[in-house]
Structures are given as C-alpha cells and as structure tokens.
Write an enzyme that holds these catalytic residues in place. Sequence first.
Site, PDB file in Angstrom:
ATOM      1  N   HIS A  58       0.844  -1.184   0.000  1.00 36.77           N
ATOM      2  CA  HIS A  58       0.000   0.000   0.000  1.00 36.77           C
ATOM      3  C   HIS A  58       0.892   1.252   0.000  1.00 36.77           C
ATOM      4  CE1 HIS A  58      -3.656  -2.261   1.915  1.00 36.77           C
ATOM      5  NE2 HIS A  58      -3.336  -2.691   0.703  1.00 36.77           N
ATOM      6  N   GLU A  60       1.209   3.763   2.060  1.00 37.06           N
ATOM      7  CA  GLU A  60       1.916   4.122   3.293  1.00 37.06           C
ATOM      8  C   GLU A  60       3.200   3.314   3.433  1.00 37.06           C
ATOM      9  OE1 GLU A  60      -1.199   3.352   2.822  1.00 37.06           O
ATOM     10  OE2 GLU A  60      -2.554   4.126   4.352  1.00 37.06           O
ATOM     11  N   SER A 177     -20.649   6.451 -38.626  1.00 35.48           N
ATOM     12  CA  SER A 177     -20.395   7.040 -37.306  1.00 35.48           C
ATOM     13  C   SER A 177     -18.935   7.414 -37.068  1.00 35.48           C
ATOM     14  CB  SER A 177     -20.839   6.060 -36.223  1.00 35.48           C
ATOM     15  OG  SER A 177     -20.055   4.896 -36.285  1.00 35.48           O
ATOM     16  N   ASP A 209     -18.556  -1.043 -36.084  1.00 35.26           N
ATOM     17  CA  ASP A 209     -17.302  -0.263 -36.035  1.00 35.26           C
ATOM     18  C   ASP A 209     -16.035  -1.117 -36.026  1.00 35.26           C
ATOM     19  OD1 ASP A 209     -18.968   1.894 -35.834  1.00 35.26           O
ATOM     20  OD2 ASP A 209     -18.539   2.336 -33.721  1.00 35.26           O
ATOM     21  N   LEU A 213     -10.487  -1.295 -29.131  1.00 35.37           N
ATOM     22  CA  LEU A 213     -10.627  -1.154 -27.673  1.00 35.37           C
ATOM     23  C   LEU A 213      -9.302  -1.352 -26.931  1.00 35.37           C
ATOM     24  CD1 LEU A 213     -14.123  -2.765 -26.943  1.00 35.37           C
ATOM     25  CD2 LEU A 213     -13.575  -0.383 -27.452  1.00 35.37           C
ATOM     26  N   SER A 234     -25.003 -11.653 -26.333  1.00 40.08           N
ATOM     27  CA  SER A 234     -25.853 -12.722 -25.778  1.00 40.08           C
ATOM     28  C   SER A 234     -25.848 -13.997 -26.611  1.00 40.08           C
ATOM     29  CB  SER A 234     -27.296 -12.214 -25.653  1.00 40.08           C
ATOM     30  OG  SER A 234     -27.308 -10.983 -24.992  1.00 40.08           O
ATOM     31  N   GLU A 306     -18.626   2.074 -23.765  1.00 40.97           N
ATOM     32  CA  GLU A 306     -18.431   2.923 -24.953  1.00 40.97           C
ATOM     33  C   GLU A 306     -19.523   2.712 -26.001  1.00 40.97           C
ATOM     34  OE1 GLU A 306     -14.683   3.899 -26.383  1.00 40.97           O
ATOM     35  OE2 GLU A 306     -13.594   3.440 -24.541  1.00 40.97           O
ATOM     36  N   SER A 309     -25.931   2.289 -28.656  1.00 45.44           N
ATOM     37  CA  SER A 309     -27.152   2.844 -28.068  1.00 45.44           C
ATOM     38  C   SER A 309     -28.037   1.759 -27.444  1.00 45.44           C
ATOM     39  CB  SER A 309     -27.922   3.646 -29.109  1.00 45.44           C
ATOM     40  OG  SER A 309     -28.256   2.840 -30.191  1.00 45.44           O
TER      41      SER A 309
HETATM   42  C1  AOF Z   1      -4.187   1.638   2.679  1.00 44.91           C
HETATM   43  N1  AOF Z   1      -3.344   2.148   1.744  1.00 44.91           N
HETATM   44  O1  AOF Z   1      -2.666   2.416  -0.373  1.00 44.91           O
HETATM   45  C2  AOF Z   1      -4.688   1.289   0.000  1.00 44.91           C
HETATM   46  C3  AOF Z   1      -5.577   0.785   0.977  1.00 44.91           C
HETATM   47  O2  AOF Z   1      -5.795  -6.885   0.269  1.00 44.91           O
HETATM   48  P1  AOF Z   1      -4.984  -5.705   0.695  1.00 44.91           P
HETATM   49  O3  AOF Z   1      -4.099  -5.976   1.865  1.00 44.91           O
HETATM   50  O4  AOF Z   1      -4.227  -5.049  -0.442  1.00 44.91           O
HETATM   51  O5  AOF Z   1      -6.017  -4.618   1.269  1.00 44.91           O
HETATM   52  C4  AOF Z   1      -6.964  -4.021   0.404  1.00 44.91           C
HETATM   53  C5  AOF Z   1      -7.736  -2.984   1.172  1.00 44.91           C
HETATM   54  O6  AOF Z   1      -6.861  -1.984   1.685  1.00 44.91           O
HETATM   55  C6  AOF Z   1      -8.751  -2.232   0.341  1.00 44.91           C
HETATM   56  O7  AOF Z   1     -10.005  -2.884   0.300  1.00 44.91           O
HETATM   57  C7  AOF Z   1      -8.862  -0.901   1.071  1.00 44.91           C
HETATM   58  O8  AOF Z   1      -9.694  -1.031   2.211  1.00 44.91           O
HETATM   59  C8  AOF Z   1      -7.437  -0.688   1.565  1.00 44.91           C
HETATM   60  N2  AOF Z   1      -6.670   0.100   0.610  1.00 44.91           N
HETATM   61  N3  AOF Z   1      -5.309   0.998   2.290  1.00 44.91           N
HETATM   62  O9  AOF Z   1      -3.916   1.716   3.872  1.00 44.91           O
HETATM   63  C9  AOF Z   1      -3.526   1.984   0.437  1.00 44.91           C
HETATM   64  N4  AOF Z   1      -4.892   1.117  -1.324  1.00 44.91           N
HETATM   65 ZN    ZN Z   2      -2.896  -0.316   3.989  1.00 44.25          ZN
END
Ligand code: AOF
Ligand code: ZN
Length: 383
Positions: A58, A60, A177, A209, A213, A234, A306, A309
Amino acid sequence: MTVEQEIPLEHRNFVEQAVALAHTVEGRTSPNPPVGAIVRRDDSVVGAGATQPPGQAHAERMALQAAGPAAQGGDLYTTLEPCTFHGQTPPCTDAIIAAGICRVFYIAPDLDPRMGAGATAVLNKAGIEVHRLPDPGGAVAALLAPFRCRVALGRPLVTAKYAMTLDGRIATVTGESQWISGPASRLQVHLLRDRVDAMMVGVGTILTDDPLLTTRLDNHWRTPNQPLRVIVDSRGRTPLNARLLDPMLPGKTLCATVDPPAAWVAAVERFGASVERLPADANGRVALPELLTRLAALGVNHLLVEGGSTLFGALAAARLIDEVWAFIAPKLLGGATALGPVGDPGIARLSDALTLVTRRVERHGDDLLLVATAAAAPWWDVV
Ligand code: AOF
Ligand code: ZN
C-alpha cells in the site's frame, strides 16, 4: 456538492503531493483504491509512495520504506485512512507504528467493512496523533469513487462515454459514425481508458465499427493501462475476424454471453478470450446486474461503457449509469431515424429521467466535453 474547505497552509503542499501520487496509479490498483502517501520530517518530504498493483504494498508502506530511518518522529500524509486489517497485505497501521511516526494526516475514511474501529483508534492507542484534512477540490473523492461504489453496491462504477453531434446524433441516417468527434476528443478517450479497469461495448458496436478497444497513447509518461475488454454478446455473434479478438492485442478480452453456439465459444477461447455465461434478462439478453456483479468479482472497480445505443438504453433503464462523458461535436446530421446515444426502451416520463449533475465542461479542439454524474450516485460528494 463538495463543500470546499481550506487545507491549513502548513499542510497544503504535502497533501497536494499525496494526491498527485494517488493520480499516478489510477487504473493500476483495482480492486484496491489508488492512494498516495508522503512522509514529512520537519519541512521536507523524506519518503513518497503510491499503492502498488493488487497483492503488493500500500501507499503508506511504500512511503515509509522510501523514508527508512528518517520516518522516525515524522508525519505521514495519506489520501486514505490507513488500513487496520490483514487483507492480501498486513495492516498499514502496523508499519506506521513500527516506523515511529508521530502524527498521521488523512483525507478520506476507508469504508471497507474490514476496517473495524478504524485507524484512529489503533494509532491513538500507540500514542500517535491522527487528524483528518479536507479533500482538495474533491480530488480524493473522485479517485475513490469506483472503489467506494464497488464496496457499497458490489458492482463497478459505470461511466458511459459517447460522441454525438450538436443535434444529438451518434450516426448518420445510413449508420455512418466514424468520426463524430475530433482527434483532440479521441485523445481524451484514450486518457480515460488509461484510468479504468474494464471497458465494455455491445456486439452491435463490434459489427458496425470493428473497434480495437485498446489504449493508444504515444509517448505517454507511463505505460498505458490496457483495461479488460468486455463484449456484451448474448448469442455469440462477434465475428471471428473481429479486430479485438486478435491474440496479439495487449490486454484481455471477455465475451459476456447467454446462449452462444458451441463452435463459436471454442473458437473465441482459442483466440485467448474468455467466455462468461450469464443469466438472461426478460428479453433473453445478458442480465446486466449479474454481469456487473461478475465484473466486480473479477476486481473491476471502474467500468467504462463505450456504446452502442442498445447497451446504453438497457443500462439507463436499469439505472446503471453513474457518470456520463458526452463529447459534443459542432455538427448537424438530422434525420428522424438517425440514432441518439441512448436507445430503447427509453424513459417514458420526464419526472423519471436519469438526472445527472454537471461536474466539468471542457473544450477539446472544436468539441465540447461534458462530464456529469448521476444525482443518485453519492460517490463524488462523500469524502
Ligand atoms: C491503505 N493504503 O494504499 C490502500 C488501501 O488486500 P490488501 O491488503 O491489499 O487490502 C486491500 C484494502 O486496503 C482495500 O479494500 C482498502 O480497504 C485498503 N486500501 N489501504 O492503507 C492503500 N490502497
Ligand atoms: Zn494499507
């Protein structure tokens, strides 16, 4: 609407850096939200980080790792409340405590049900101050909207994008289009694709088209993100020579279907695309709520639709459009039978209209881009 609050001057620069970092990973973290974090020591940034791909660190942890021992006694700024739980990775609160951080500043609460009593309780217990700061210009709410939509509703946030003329046509009376909008608008579409997890079209669009993508951004500052391509088909009518079935294309393709011919399924799978069988709606077409639930389970937070209609018509009737990106080209086409962006069945009463709130109006070349979000979708207003 977002209430503008001032960020105290001493924090502003650090908050803005954390938000900018979150933007760098948008479209690259799902099902996890994109988050940015900064470690501050006195008046300097000693560590910076953003959420890594799913299953990895993450924001942090990235910022703390970059800061190393300099984090001791410092402050942490993060766009999202630090996680308190073991998901695929250990809690960020553990890393914050271990690093010796004194104060944590965050912008948005994490609404993941696994958060328990929240980060403030956990960090306060360890003697760390926790403060919440306002969201600069609603940027963090916008970054978190797809994640929050999926967590709350179990389906991705749906953005509908189309290009139409000044008189509301997406094609001529003969069905021509390409192209309604100009190159500057089409560049914006590729920048949008770069930020989403999946994009979807109906089989009618494939038949008329033959789109690729893919995200095509030359000399882009980051490797373009190739969202999952989803075809709503479908009966399995996608031609086997459709360009988006080319196995050499970057990214993956998924055909959402109800009752396809067995030989077609085998051929499509040979090209490397996956085939998802889904329940039918009352008209025998792919049931869209079930499809969206399935996509959420595959980790899609943000789905870009995208066209065409027919698909927009079905999504609007099911009230499954959260955001609209309408490119309006200064052209007139006319023709009572020339299609508009949103097809059948339509909404009979004006009082039942799917009502949106205008968020942004931009000019791209000679075209206008109007970005609006569904009044019923709270994701841009909650922080
Ligand atoms: C944070 N910092 O940068 C993010 C967070 O499965 P994990 O351990 O990666 O946890 C996913 C969860 O962590 C996600 O559902 C959300 O609640 C949180 N995301 N938390 O402290 C981060 N991306
Ligand atoms: Zn985290």
